[in-house]
Design an enzyme around this catalytic site. Structure first.
Site, PDB file in Angstrom:
ATOM      1  N   ASP A   1      44.287  69.996  33.462  1.00 37.08           N
ATOM      2  CA  ASP A   1      43.351  70.603  34.565  1.00 37.08           C
ATOM      3  C   ASP A   1      43.243  69.806  35.686  1.00 37.08           C
ATOM      4  O   ASP A   1      43.021  68.642  35.667  1.00 37.08           O
ATOM      5  CB  ASP A   1      42.007  70.491  33.748  1.00 37.08           C
ATOM      6  N   MET A   2      43.631  70.452  36.882  1.00 40.90           N
ATOM      7  CA  MET A   2      43.770  70.060  38.087  1.00 40.90           C
ATOM      8  C   MET A   2      42.585  69.524  38.793  1.00 40.90           C
ATOM      9  O   MET A   2      42.409  68.544  39.556  1.00 40.90           O
ATOM     10  CB  MET A   2      44.357  71.136  39.116  1.00 40.90           C
TER      11      MET A   2
ATOM     12  N   GLY B   1      51.518  75.605  39.046  1.00 35.73           N
ATOM     13  CA  GLY B   1      52.969  76.342  39.237  1.00 35.73           C
ATOM     14  C   GLY B   1      53.218  77.310  38.304  1.00 35.73           C
ATOM     15  O   GLY B   1      54.408  77.958  38.360  1.00 35.73           O
ATOM     16  N   GLY B   2      52.417  77.939  37.621  1.00 30.83           N
ATOM     17  CA  GLY B   2      52.548  79.147  36.662  1.00 30.83           C
ATOM     18  C   GLY B   2      53.611  78.958  35.646  1.00 30.83           C
ATOM     19  O   GLY B   2      54.012  78.079  35.074  1.00 30.83           O
TER      20      GLY B   2
ATOM     21  N   HIS C   1      43.472  78.793  48.416  1.00 30.16           N
ATOM     22  CA  HIS C   1      42.785  80.150  48.643  1.00 30.16           C
ATOM     23  C   HIS C   1      42.078  80.801  47.815  1.00 30.16           C
ATOM     24  O   HIS C   1      41.063  81.554  47.969  1.00 30.16           O
ATOM     25  CB  HIS C   1      43.649  81.251  49.529  1.00 30.16           C
TER      26      HIS C   1
ATOM     27  N   ASP D   1      50.286  73.212  34.928  1.00 27.86           N
ATOM     28  CA  ASP D   1      49.383  74.247  34.948  1.00 27.86           C
ATOM     29  C   ASP D   1      48.428  74.182  33.744  1.00 27.86           C
ATOM     30  O   ASP D   1      48.600  73.198  33.024  1.00 27.86           O
ATOM     31  CB  ASP D   1      49.910  75.699  34.967  1.00 27.86           C
TER      32      ASP D   1
ATOM     33  N   LYS E   1      51.242  75.957  46.165  1.00 29.41           N
ATOM     34  CA  LYS E   1      51.498  77.138  46.614  1.00 29.41           C
ATOM     35  C   LYS E   1      50.603  78.092  46.373  1.00 29.41           C
ATOM     36  O   LYS E   1      50.392  78.612  45.111  1.00 29.41           O
ATOM     37  CB  LYS E   1      52.949  77.518  46.178  1.00 29.41           C
TER      38      LYS E   1
END
Length: 367
Positions: free
Chosen positions: A252-253, A210-211, A270, A232, A266
């Site tokens: 860490d995702m 999400g920055g 990609h 994030d 979001k």
């Protein structure tokens, strides 16, 4: 009939082909001129003028050196031809205004309205991020990347494995990038009206990647009753402070994601190849399962659909696909490619809604 005429007719396709090659060869001038217009503040000047502006009025506002004044009509003609400004013909009733009538007037289009500084949906930070030597100097190395073992063009240009590693060692570029993504997120305001059903029944949501929380602030304000967590890297959220129902968590995702009723991704997937995406989606699924209420993953991303999309929309998606390949060794995906990812992650129910311009809303359901 002359031989020259006959040869010209028979070689028409070759000349058209050459023209097409020249068009693409020099097309890099479009973003260069777009950045110049932003730096000069032309969209803001036209906006503040309150009506279509003449070249003489624009020139007066810009204070260009006399030797460069003759360039302005050519710049505006070029940008207008590419849909970034409108050429307006104004007709007057009296002869005294005849001279002004002959002058070309320029007005904003829906694109240049997004470049007005200080506006709610200002997109200028994205222009400044993309059109800079740091990015372009890397992307033009694709011919080296395609034959090498390097993961991305950034490894060739800067000796780092990926764009993310480059950001980790360059705080200034990371800040420019986060500002660019935040400017993109402002458009979320325009889509929220169509998203009410998406957030129904949700009490908590984690915005993965999400920055600085631009999207989080918009959604959390629109839905103040549920807990919103921006998740994030610790370096990204270290100095950010939550307010109300919005909070920041570092992590860490690829290891673990805070539990919630729903996960928002979001424009995240990609950036990663299929193997990494599967890891992310599995961690998202585990997060929701730990919560124990069912739930879903909300994905906002590109879905390539050449058969149904307009030509211009497909052009944007395919350009982004090339960018993802060079920058991350990743890609934009067709629905078939998305479905393959979902099945490999253990999902068998999803819904795609084209709500975000060239991006779509994808809902993955956990039954």
């Amino acid at each position: 009939m002359s031989d020259c005429h006959n040869n010209g007719g028979s070689n028409k396709n070759l000349f058209e082909g050459q023209a097409l090659l020249y068009k693409h060869l020099f097309s890099f001038f479009t973003p260069v001129c777009l950045k110049l217009a932003v730096k000069l503040g032309i969209p803001t000047i036209i906006h503040n003028h309150g009506k279509p502006i003449t070249l003489s009025e624009l020139l007066s506002a810009l204070h260009l050196p006399p030797s460069k004044a003759c360039f302005l009509p050519r710049l505006m003609r070029f940008l207008a031809h590419n849909g970034l400004f409108n050429i307006v013909r104004i007709h007057y009733d009296n002869a005294e205004q005849e001279a002004e009538e002959k002058e070309t007037h320029y007005a904003l289009t829906s694109a240049s309205e997004l470049l007005v500084e200080g506006s709610e949906n200002c997109f200028s930070p994205m222009i400044k991020f993309v059109v800079q030597p740091t990015m372009i100097d890397a992307w033009i190395r694709m011919d080296e990347w395609i034959y090498g073992e390097e993961n991305s063009v950034f490894e060739i240009a800067y000796g780092v494995n990926s764009l993310w590693d480059f950001f980790a060692s360059n705080n200034e570029q990371m800040n420019i990038f986060n500002e660019a993504l935040a400017s993109d997120s402002q458009m979320m305001n325009l889509a929220l009206g169509a998203c009410n059903s998406v957030f129904e029944g949700i009490e908590s949501i984690v915005d993965v990647g999400g920055g600085n929380g631009a999207t989080g602030k918009i959604i959390s304000e629109a839905y103040p009753k549920f807990q919103y967590i921006v998740f994030d890297l610790p370096s990204v959220v270290a100095n950010l402070h939550g307010i109300g129902n919005l909070s920041y968590v570092g992590g860490d995702m690829f290891k673990s994601i805070p539990e919630a009723d729903a996960i928002l991704l979001k424009w995240v997937l990609h950036d990663w190849n299929d193997d990494y995406c599967i890891k992310i989606l599995k961690n998202c699924k585990e997060s929701i399962v730990r919560k124990g209420k069912g739930g879903k993953i909300i994905i906002i991303d590109v879905v390539i659909n050449e058969e149904e999309d307009k030509y211009e929309t497909t052009q944007v998606k395919l350009l982004l696909d090339m960018t993802m390949a060079a920058s991350h060794n990743a890609k934009e995906r067709t629905e078939k490619e998305w479905k393959k990812l979902f099945i490999e992650t253990g999902f068998n129910r999803y819904k795609i809604s084209p709500l975000f311009g060239f991006r779509s809303l994808i809902e993955l359901y956990i039954i």
